[in-house]
Scaffold this motif. Sequence first.
Motif, short mmCIF file in Angstrom:
data_model
loop_
_atom_site.label_atom_id
_atom_site.label_comp_id
_atom_site.label_asym_id
_atom_site.label_seq_id
_atom_site.Cartn_x
_atom_site.Cartn_y
_atom_site.Cartn_z
N PHE A 1 5.25 9.39 5.58
CA PHE A 1 4.50 10.40 6.34
C PHE A 1 3.26 10.92 5.60
N VAL A 2 2.80 10.20 4.58
CA VAL A 2 1.62 10.68 3.85
C VAL A 2 0.47 10.95 4.83
N GLY A 3 -0.07 12.15 4.76
CA GLY A 3 -1.20 12.51 5.61
C GLY A 3 -0.80 13.09 6.95
N GLY B 1 9.36 2.70 -5.21
CA GLY B 1 9.31 1.72 -6.30
C GLY B 1 10.65 1.07 -6.58
N GLY B 2 11.73 1.67 -6.08
CA GLY B 2 13.05 1.08 -6.29
C GLY B 2 13.42 0.05 -5.24
N GLY C 1 0.82 -1.21 0.00
CA GLY C 1 0.00 0.00 0.00
C GLY C 1 0.85 1.26 0.00
N THR C 2 1.98 1.21 -0.66
CA THR C 2 2.83 2.39 -0.70
C THR C 2 2.82 2.97 -2.10
N PHE C 3 3.44 4.12 -2.25
CA PHE C 3 3.36 4.87 -3.50
C PHE C 3 4.69 4.73 -4.23
N PRO C 4 4.72 4.02 -5.35
CA PRO C 4 5.99 3.67 -5.98
C PRO C 4 6.84 4.87 -6.38
N LEU C 5 6.21 5.98 -6.76
CA LEU C 5 7.01 7.09 -7.28
C LEU C 5 7.24 8.18 -6.23
N MET C 6 6.97 7.85 -4.96
CA MET C 6 7.27 8.82 -3.91
C MET C 6 8.51 8.36 -3.15
N ARG D 1 15.25 7.86 -1.55
CA ARG D 1 15.04 6.82 -2.56
C ARG D 1 13.55 6.64 -2.83
N LEU D 2 13.23 6.31 -4.08
CA LEU D 2 11.82 6.10 -4.39
C LEU D 2 11.40 4.71 -3.92
N ARG E 1 5.95 1.52 9.17
CA ARG E 1 5.08 2.68 9.22
C ARG E 1 3.92 2.44 10.20
N ARG F 1 8.68 10.68 2.15
CA ARG F 1 7.37 11.26 1.84
C ARG F 1 6.25 10.23 1.96
#
Lengths: 350, 273
Positions: free
Chosen positions: B102-104, B146-147, B90-95, B143-144, B160, B99
């Motif tokens: 700590f979303v939200g 997605g990597g 449930g994470t954001f590959p391009l963030m 680092r992103l 998290r 970031r």
Amino acid sequence: MTSTTASRPVGAKPAQGSNLSLGSLLRRPEAGAFLGLLAVLIFFAAFGGLTFLKPAGMSSWLNVAANLGIIAIPVGLLMIAGELDISVGAMVPFGAMTVAVISGHYGMSIWLGIAVTMAFGVTVGLINGYMVIRTAVPSLIVTLGSLFAVQGIVLGLTVLITKSTSVALTVDGPAKVIFGDFLFGGQLQVMVIWWLVLTAAYVFFIHFSPKGNWIFAMGGDKVSARNAGIPTDRMTIVLFVLSSTSAAFVGMCQAILYNSAQVAGGQSFIFNSIISVVVGGVLLTGGFGSVVGIFFGTITFAIVNQGIYYTDFDRNWSALIIGVLLLLAVLMNNTFRKMALSATTKKKGA
Amino acid sequence: MTAPILALKNINKSFGPIDVLHDINLEVRPGEVLCLLGDNGAGKSTLIKILSGVHQPTTGTIELDGKEVTFPAPRVAQEAGISTVHQFGGTFPLMSIGRSFFVGVEPTKGWGPFKIYDRARANAIAVKAVQDMGITRITDGDRLVGGLSGGERQSLAIARAVHFGARVLILDEPTAALGVKQATHVLRIVNEAKRRGLAVIFITHQVMHAMAVGDHFAVLIRGAVAADFRKGEKTREEITDLMAGGASMASLEAEIEGYMATHDGHPPQAVQA
């Protein structure tokens, strides 16, 4: 946007490359846009000389970039958040006609015309936003609908009220100076100042304020973003309001500048803004991009659009250049994004 | 034995005429891993969705710390300390790691309308949280996501949840898409979460993974708890048989054992998958 090299995270190995290395610069979303801009500059410098970098030449493409850029940034933000808004193409003539009918045809205060225009922009944005979050219809279709609906309203109402498709408007005093004049009596429109100020505000909002993070999260994975507590519905509506209000604003300023408004025109903003955004490194499916990239993308587009006049080429070829540029930019951006995903992993292997 | 954090009492769930869950009774305690085993379609996912507030039970009650609660929305379950980590994290590959961590709830510095996202602090906290969970390879918060490898993404998501005060951690097939080594990483993180006193609900259909971390096992078959036992009470073969719902699996297991004996302990891939 943060480029501090001093603030390495806890546990970072000292051997690690600095944040400003060439590799890390290339991995930024705006890298492709910047290289595209350089390529276009070199191309037109080679074929047309440096005329387009002299004041007269510069103001021609800066004016185009400013009008387009004010719309392209919110359109790009929507794209980062995973949505599209093509109704901007109708909002430009809608904004122009609203202020012209109220302050020109009816002769009421220009400030009333401006206020009503902005209110209409907000209203259309709210309608777009609500329809997108309340229905499962993709925003491309929703805004395609509102594009045609607004076009119909503009044409129908204008002809009904004024019996014409073109309305004159004369503005004097501060409203003219603020919204639709040339700077220093030259050829540079006051819109350029608006564009630079708004770009700076967007850069702060998207890349420095904590809320900018939310837009990227929404485009990355909307369900996860909502689960993380981000008000995705409210953010979506705010972004649609921004884009349609910005388009109405540009139309309004053009009407004030040229002292008239036409029902047609504005459709070019749809594709031009999308091109600027995509050349600027925004991922069409959302989650990746930057305001600075869109800024570069807009300038690149404007130079190609205007630079052709300073070369010996027939103006008709500019669309070809833009098409090739778009494809090259997308390929380049894909490559850089892959680098961004994988490069650091390799570096850590050592 | 400590009191359960979360208890399900006679949970039934039906979607229209289809009964998905029948009379589920389960408890999870702090510092304990409950392994929820079952074949595809056994009702594991529905059960998780009830726990995480996506679905509401048709009948039956959920008790949190002995008090009856309802989770009308995922948000409510999360605020009660129940955190769900899905298969892909449930994470954001391009963030960036910082970031997305700590979303939200982005940390800020500065004042008034000029509060800005504190990238350095976010990165430092995120990297430390992941390293504390034992993933020392993550050192750069820029680092992103997605990597990262699949296991690292899982670990990031678990770190998290732990950082933001989860008391019950629901892991939905965290090892299903991972290779052997990556899966080991995730299992180590599960043990670390357990050591910190979290209650973990570990959903899987890989008996080996379940046995590596589980204290308490429940096997779901067609929406009902077919078996509920503690560590050491059943062998791997017995559990596999239960999941498959018959003795047919026992002979297959024997075949695999034979294969592994002659192939340096490697199971045949097709069967294992």
